[in-house]
Design a protein around this motif. Sequence first.
Motif, short mmCIF file in Angstrom:
data_model
loop_
_atom_site.label_atom_id
_atom_site.label_comp_id
_atom_site.label_asym_id
_atom_site.label_seq_id
_atom_site.Cartn_x
_atom_site.Cartn_y
_atom_site.Cartn_z
N VAL A 189 -15.30 -8.53 4.75
CA VAL A 189 -13.86 -8.60 4.95
C VAL A 189 -13.12 -8.42 3.63
N ALA A 190 -13.67 -8.96 2.55
CA ALA A 190 -12.99 -8.83 1.26
C ALA A 190 -12.79 -7.37 0.88
N SER A 191 -13.76 -6.52 1.20
CA SER A 191 -13.63 -5.10 0.86
C SER A 191 -12.51 -4.43 1.65
N MET A 192 -12.16 -5.01 2.78
CA MET A 192 -11.07 -4.47 3.59
C MET A 192 -9.71 -4.95 3.09
N LEU A 193 -9.67 -6.16 2.57
CA LEU A 193 -8.39 -6.78 2.23
C LEU A 193 -7.76 -6.22 0.96
N TYR A 194 -8.58 -5.69 0.05
CA TYR A 194 -8.07 -5.33 -1.28
C TYR A 194 -8.28 -3.85 -1.58
N LEU A 195 -7.22 -3.21 -1.99
CA LEU A 195 -7.28 -1.80 -2.34
C LEU A 195 -8.06 -1.57 -3.63
N ASP A 196 -8.15 -2.57 -4.48
CA ASP A 196 -8.88 -2.42 -5.74
C ASP A 196 -10.26 -3.04 -5.67
N PHE A 197 -10.78 -3.25 -4.45
CA PHE A 197 -12.11 -3.85 -4.31
C PHE A 197 -13.15 -2.94 -4.96
N SER A 198 -13.81 -3.43 -6.00
CA SER A 198 -14.90 -2.74 -6.69
C SER A 198 -14.50 -1.33 -7.14
N ARG A 199 -13.25 -1.17 -7.58
CA ARG A 199 -12.82 0.14 -8.10
C ARG A 199 -11.74 -0.07 -9.17
N THR A 200 -11.69 0.85 -10.11
CA THR A 200 -10.66 0.81 -11.15
C THR A 200 -9.53 1.78 -10.85
N ASP A 201 -9.82 2.84 -10.10
CA ASP A 201 -8.81 3.83 -9.73
C ASP A 201 -8.38 3.56 -8.30
N TRP A 202 -7.19 2.99 -8.13
CA TRP A 202 -6.75 2.60 -6.79
C TRP A 202 -5.26 2.82 -6.63
#
Length: 649
Positions: free
Chosen positions: A308-321
């Motif tokens: 669910v955390a990967s769905m909630l955040y646009l910057d999940f595990s990424r620097t370019d968002w």
Amino acid sequence: MNELLPLNHDLLQKLATADLVRPDQILGAHPTVQDGVEGVRFAVWAPNAQHVSVVGDFNYWNGFEHPLERLDFGFWGAFVPQARAGHAYKYNVTGQDGRTVQKADPYMQRSELRPATASIIWESSHPWNDQDWMEKRDQGPGKPISIYEVHLGSWARTADNWYMNYRDLAHRLADYVDWLGYTHVELMGVMEHPYDGSWGYQVTGYYAPTSRFGTPDDFKYFVDHLHSRGIGVLLDWVPGHFPTDEHGLAHFDGGPLYEYADPRKGFHLDWNTYIFDYGRNEVVMFLIGSALKWLEEYHIDGLRVDAVASMLYLDFSRTDWVPNVFGGHENLEAIAFLKRLNDVVAHRVPGAIMIAEESTNFAGVTTPAPFGLGFHYKWAMGWMNDSLAYIEKDPLYRKYDHHKLTFFNVYRTTEKFMLAISHDEAVHGKKSLLRKMPGDQYAQMAGLRTFYTYMWTTPGKKLLFMGQEFAQGTEWNENAELPWYLTDFSDHRGVMLLVRDLNALYKSQPALHCGDHLPEGQMWVNADDADASTYSYIRRDPGTNDWVLVVLNMTPVYREGYVVGVPEGGRYQVLLNTDDGEYGGFGTQQSDLTAREEGVHGQTHRLCLNLAPNSALILKPLPIPVGDRRAEMDLGVTGAAAGEGAAEA
């Protein structure tokens, strides 16, 4: 040439209805009778396609025989008289890029066994026999929920190391889970997926149970049988991402459709998967329809929503968002989707539970919509990380991290938590739970027994991954069945017997489950004895004031006459001692279980206990038998007070 009849357009008009939550009842392949002719109705969503046809066993996989008609709202459909249940089929989709690709049906109910990828027309005939279970199931926050997480492909296998059928698994698993006393099983990898190594977390068939273990009706039998044994069935469900396999949802009509077009939102770099476009109503319909398919048609008791955390955040595990419209990092469309999902489930399937695997401090995960996401439970990832970090430490140094085991109590009432030790904690070099424990084999076994007692007596619902209940020493291997031979060894079987007894106590003692999410459900007696690495706390049922005392010794040091405060005088009974010989311990005995009126730890009385190395005790005050004057005198209770105590007992 094979005959192709015009599609009955009335059947597709419902697709224009914004609140349709079961699109699979229209889309996909449905055996039916149209104008007196028996056949199969095919319908698929591909708004950007130039041409779509259906190919399969019924037309020798000839892409020119049965073109689908372009309909309104981006849908395509056809009625094929030659098609029958059991036929394999795919869609030939000529996309906006001009390429023609054979696609599995997004709404397929059955798939070929991997590595084959065709969909199979299916018509169910399973007669359900679990009406009583479905009407009476109660999975509320005041109920005991103890979950056995299972990967069916490696829980047990045939003699030639092949997958067992759902029906055979149903009986064997139900017998075992019932004996252990779990209330539920949670199944990994049941939704169709092409790659075994993904464990079912890269799904291509959101409406299809995997063919590895049999047919959809075989799976219904599995659920039906577990329900007949009083065991609930939960499924892992993955609405956060999907694989890049060409036959699946990826670039379904020649370009981004189910996924976000911008790769900064639509692609997971870590997992090499696409992210669903939660801003498209058709995608939301697809996902909510999948959830309801399992809950309504397969009688599943709840879904554990993955990542669910990967769905909630646009910057999940990424620097370019890409920020949202307010400049924040929350994915507002995904949040709206989750709220809508849980609201629909609550209204249509009120007995089902929704569980979030959510690893951040996002507020309101288990708060009802519209103020929260509306899940019933949230995995306690912080509790898991702190607890495992603590038990992996050498006991000599645990005193420096003493409050890792107490910190959960600071925030445990902010959500309705589930304590989960899942498959993720027994793979990828993390070692099995047993091998996380310091020391030799005996110390590891004793430490594991103590940890399980801590887990089962800490507020929150429970989940434990298969194999850990009998102290599997090796990491989990999805390509082989569990090492069941270990249960022939007394120390491994001792751990299994302990888990069985913990489940029995957890269900029979209201103090251990009724106050899970309430402040008064747990009270620390002594949370600060870091030098001895001991903990003592009371679990209480706020409704009846029933309570038990838990004492943990987290070092390999014997402690004789260890003093613990208690709120009541009198005699106490040991409900569970992890050092019992039956569990593999030495059988340390208590010399005196009478609480004396000498206050300590803020309590009115004290007990002096003998704590075995790496051990846990669960104790409970014994009621005073009515009219037992000797007992009253022994406890120092006289006069009116004695009468009142006897009456209450």
